[in-house]
Design a protein around this motif. Structure first.
Motif, PDB file in Angstrom:
ATOM      1  N   GLU A  94       0.807  -1.221   0.000  1.00  0.00           N
ATOM      2  CA  GLU A  94       0.000   0.000   0.000  1.00  0.00           C
ATOM      3  C   GLU A  94       0.840   1.271   0.000  1.00  0.00           C
ATOM      4  O   GLU A  94       0.298   2.374  -0.121  1.00  0.00           O
ATOM      5  CB  GLU A  94      -0.951   0.009   1.198  1.00  0.00           C
ATOM      6  N   SER A 119      -2.355  -5.141 -13.069  1.00  0.00           N
ATOM      7  CA  SER A 119      -3.330  -5.661 -12.114  1.00  0.00           C
ATOM      8  C   SER A 119      -2.776  -5.648 -10.691  1.00  0.00           C
ATOM      9  O   SER A 119      -3.479  -5.285  -9.737  1.00  0.00           O
ATOM     10  CB  SER A 119      -3.732  -7.087 -12.502  1.00  0.00           C
ATOM     11  N   ARG A 122      -2.835  -2.032  -9.510  1.00  0.00           N
ATOM     12  CA  ARG A 122      -4.179  -1.517  -9.218  1.00  0.00           C
ATOM     13  C   ARG A 122      -4.679  -1.980  -7.841  1.00  0.00           C
ATOM     14  O   ARG A 122      -5.437  -1.268  -7.170  1.00  0.00           O
ATOM     15  CB  ARG A 122      -5.166  -1.995 -10.286  1.00  0.00           C
ATOM     16  N   LYS A 123      -4.250  -3.166  -7.421  1.00  0.00           N
ATOM     17  CA  LYS A 123      -4.744  -3.745  -6.168  1.00  0.00           C
ATOM     18  C   LYS A 123      -3.954  -3.310  -4.944  1.00  0.00           C
ATOM     19  O   LYS A 123      -4.282  -3.701  -3.827  1.00  0.00           O
ATOM     20  CB  LYS A 123      -4.731  -5.271  -6.270  1.00  0.00           C
ATOM     21  N   SER A 124      -2.906  -2.507  -5.131  1.00  0.00           N
ATOM     22  CA  SER A 124      -2.032  -2.172  -3.995  1.00  0.00           C
ATOM     23  C   SER A 124      -2.721  -1.302  -2.950  1.00  0.00           C
ATOM     24  O   SER A 124      -2.387  -1.353  -1.772  1.00  0.00           O
ATOM     25  CB  SER A 124      -0.771  -1.470  -4.487  1.00  0.00           C
ATOM     26  N   GLY A 125      -3.641  -0.463  -3.412  1.00  0.00           N
ATOM     27  CA  GLY A 125      -4.336   0.414  -2.470  1.00  0.00           C
ATOM     28  C   GLY A 125      -3.636   1.730  -2.194  1.00  0.00           C
ATOM     29  O   GLY A 125      -4.086   2.514  -1.349  1.00  0.00           O
ATOM     30  N   SER A 133      -6.390   5.610  -6.971  1.00  0.00           N
ATOM     31  CA  SER A 133      -5.968   4.549  -6.073  1.00  0.00           C
ATOM     32  C   SER A 133      -5.198   3.474  -6.839  1.00  0.00           C
ATOM     33  O   SER A 133      -5.533   3.146  -7.977  1.00  0.00           O
ATOM     34  CB  SER A 133      -7.190   3.917  -5.397  1.00  0.00           C
ATOM     35  N   GLY A 134      -4.166   2.943  -6.218  1.00  0.00           N
ATOM     36  CA  GLY A 134      -3.355   1.896  -6.837  1.00  0.00           C
ATOM     37  C   GLY A 134      -2.022   2.432  -7.309  1.00  0.00           C
ATOM     38  O   GLY A 134      -1.889   3.618  -7.637  1.00  0.00           O
ATOM     39  N   SER A 135      -1.022   1.573  -7.341  1.00  0.00           N
ATOM     40  CA  SER A 135       0.317   1.985  -7.772  1.00  0.00           C
ATOM     41  C   SER A 135       0.322   2.297  -9.262  1.00  0.00           C
ATOM     42  O   SER A 135      -0.242   1.553 -10.061  1.00  0.00           O
ATOM     43  CB  SER A 135       1.325   0.870  -7.484  1.00  0.00           C
TER      44      SER A 135
END
Length: 367
Positions: A94, A119, A122-125, A133-135
């Motif tokens: 994150e 993907s 995008r899910k890193s937060g 939101s997301g890297s």
């Protein structure tokens, strides 16, 4: 140019002197956004131009402002040359602001799975100041764009940097695609000249030009830019001729790049198969041409790669010897000295020329 990489809007494409400057532009534009404790994830297969800027940011620049940014480096399989996706995913969390990865290694040839990397990002937060939101994901496309169909919209890439001199254009022009949601709030890399809104400079306030002119400080390489744009159409016409004139420019570009990719795979697979069968020759990277771009790096036991390149030059074969600015990868593989010889077939090469290359390398290896 925008159509060549699948960008829906030409305003999302910025021009620089090459891939190196484009990546540095991203680094400097994002610099003020980094917070203490953030991290950057890259890989051991990067060109120096997609490693050193981030190294400098983390180790040399942000510490002077009292911020600690961590640089994390994902590995790759030493036998296959494939990116260790699990290792990369473990390193992303994150606090990962950006993932910086090659689209095609200029040493190993490896093509990492860009959609999977996006993907993971995008899910890193990670929460950016602009609300996204997301890297972010930055792809070094210097060895990807000239040989592969690229659609930045479908791939979900945030930043894509590439150079036109690697695709038949003169040196001095590179492209940088930036996703619109990011570009709208991104700080400029350079200031002055045409990036200023007309008449909007006072002692109290300066207003910047609209996109993409906000990122075009100074006098641009006008002739180089025109030629770079022309070469994107030249490549398509060289491959397709008068065929498919009835379809869109984007569709026609995709067909041409698919044909180039397929043709170069044939040349590359032949070189891989033949060179790996020669005693004393070590070929680095994937052995399946469908999993790499058209570069074949190798060494010959007992011979310095510079000497190999010199012998190839004597018989009319252009190669490159050295670390190819992929110093990290050479060290990661334990190659000493950190150097190799590289053959890079392109659309103008023939299978007969590849046979000539194999015969020449065979003679050098047997000497």
């Amino acid at each position: 140019m925008a159509a060549f990489i699948g960008s829906k809007d030409w305003r999302n494409v910025l021009l620089y002197r090459g891939t190196t400057e484009a990546i540095n532009a991203v680094m400097y534009s994002l610099m003020t956004e980094f917070e203490d404790g953030d991290n950057i994830v890259t890989t051991h297969m990067e060109h120096n131009s997609n490693y050193i800027p981030w190294y400098a940011l983390c180790r040399e620049i942000t510490p002077k402002f009292g911020r600690k940014i961590e640089l994390r480096i994902a590995g790759f399989d030493r036998e296959s040359g494939e990116l260790d996706l699990e290792d990369l995913e473990r390193k992303v969390d994150e606090k990962t602001k950006i993932i910086c990865c090659t689209g095609a290694s200029n040493f190993l040839g490896t093509k990492p799975p860009i959609e999977k990397i996006v993907s993971i990002g995008r899910k890193s937060g990670y929460q950016h100041p602009n609300g996204l939101s997301g890297s972010y994901v930055l792809i070094d496309g210097a060895h990807l764009v000239p040989n592969t169909p690229v659609d930045v919209e479908k791939m979900g890439i945030d930043f894509l940097a590439w150079s036109f001199h690697k695709m038949l254009a003169p040196v001095g022009v590179g492209g940088l695609f930036v996703r619109r949601e990011i570009l709208e709030t991104l700080m400029p890399f350079q200031y002055g000249g045409d990036m200023i809104a007309e008449g909007k400079v006072t002692a109290e306030k300066v207003e910047y030009n609209e996109l993409p002119w906000k990122f075009t400080a100074g006098t641009p390489n006008i002739i180089g830019t025109i030629l770079a744009g022309e070469v994107t159409e030249l490549i398509v016409d060289m491959v397709l001729g008068e065929r498919y004139r009835h379809i869109s420019k984007e569709e026609r570009t995709e067909k041409a790049m698919e044909a180039i990719q397929e043709y170069e795979r044939g040349l590359t697979q032949y070189l891989i198969d033949e060179l790996t069968s020669i005693d004393g020759v070590t070929v680095y990277g994937p052995k399946d041409a469908s999993r790499k771009t058209s570069v074949i790096s190798f060494n010959i036991a007992g011979q310095h790669p510079m000497d190999v390149a010199r012998q190839l030059d004597e018989v009319g074969i252009e190669s490159r010897a050295g670390c190819h600015c992929a110093t990290l990868a050479h060290h990661y593989l334990g190659i000493n000295p950190p150097a190799s010889c590289r053959i890079s077939p392109y659309i103008y090469n023939t299978m007969e020329e590849m046979r000539y290359v194999v015969r020449a390398i065979g003679k050098i290896a047997s000497a």
